[in-house]
Design a protein around this motif. Structure first.
Motif, PDB file in Angstrom:
ATOM      1  N   ILE A 237       2.226  21.358  20.128  1.00 55.51           N
ATOM      2  CA  ILE A 237       2.730  21.777  21.435  1.00 55.51           C
ATOM      3  C   ILE A 237       4.184  22.189  21.259  1.00 55.51           C
ATOM      4  N   ALA A 238       4.498  23.430  21.589  1.00 61.18           N
ATOM      5  CA  ALA A 238       5.865  23.945  21.469  1.00 61.18           C
ATOM      6  C   ALA A 238       6.349  24.330  22.856  1.00 61.18           C
ATOM      7  N   ALA A 239       7.427  23.702  23.290  1.00 59.51           N
ATOM      8  CA  ALA A 239       7.970  23.954  24.623  1.00 59.51           C
ATOM      9  C   ALA A 239       9.352  24.598  24.499  1.00 59.51           C
ATOM     10  N   PRO A 240       9.414  25.941  24.479  1.00 64.73           N
ATOM     11  CA  PRO A 240      10.709  26.614  24.350  1.00 64.73           C
ATOM     12  C   PRO A 240      11.477  26.613  25.667  1.00 64.73           C
ATOM     13  N   LEU A 241      12.775  26.737  25.544  1.00 61.75           N
ATOM     14  CA  LEU A 241      13.612  26.910  26.723  1.00 61.75           C
ATOM     15  C   LEU A 241      13.536  28.371  27.143  1.00 61.75           C
ATOM     16  N   PRO A 242      13.438  28.645  28.419  1.00 66.70           N
ATOM     17  CA  PRO A 242      13.373  30.045  28.849  1.00 66.70           C
ATOM     18  C   PRO A 242      14.748  30.712  28.732  1.00 66.70           C
ATOM     19  N   ILE A 243      14.832  31.723  27.910  1.00 66.90           N
ATOM     20  CA  ILE A 243      16.060  32.497  27.762  1.00 66.90           C
ATOM     21  C   ILE A 243      15.729  33.938  28.132  1.00 66.90           C
ATOM     22  N   VAL A 244      16.385  34.456  29.138  1.00 68.03           N
ATOM     23  CA  VAL A 244      16.120  35.809  29.607  1.00 68.03           C
ATOM     24  C   VAL A 244      16.755  36.807  28.639  1.00 68.03           C
ATOM     25  N   ASN A 245      15.988  37.789  28.224  1.00 66.88           N
ATOM     26  CA  ASN A 245      16.427  38.863  27.333  1.00 66.88           C
ATOM     27  C   ASN A 245      16.905  38.345  25.979  1.00 66.88           C
TER      28      ASN A 245
END
Length: 96
Positions: A74-82
């Protein structure tokens, strides 16, 4: 004369990118080998994996302790726009 971290050959990167896997994870700082800038094509993991809409996780620990089958990652990345990448928390569950 440059970094010498292990990584996939261009043929191995293409084979895995064309397979049914969703992505791959490595213990090194990048999915490509340290000298991948000199490969043909350069940086084949980035080229083939990202081109096939697959992901690459880096700087993982104890990957060698996971079974060949029977694990869920399970990989939960942080949302980074662009952005082109993101830190993430990675958990492995063994389903024996």
């Amino acid at each position: 004369d440059g970094p010498h971290t292990p990584g996939l050959t261009p043929d191995a990167a293409r084979l895995l990118a064309d397979s049914g896997i969703l992505g791959m994870g490595v213990e090194t700082v990048g999915t490509d080998a340290g000298r991948a800038f000199a490969f043909d094509p350069p940086f084949p993991c980035h080229d083939f994996f990202l081109g096939a809409d697959k992901y690459g996780l880096t700087q993982l620990r104890n990957v060698d302790r996971l079974p060949t089958t029977g694990a869920i990652v399970i990989a939960a990345p942080l949302p980074i726009v662009n952005g082109s990448g993101s830190p993430c928390r990675v958990l492995a569950l063994i389903t024996r």
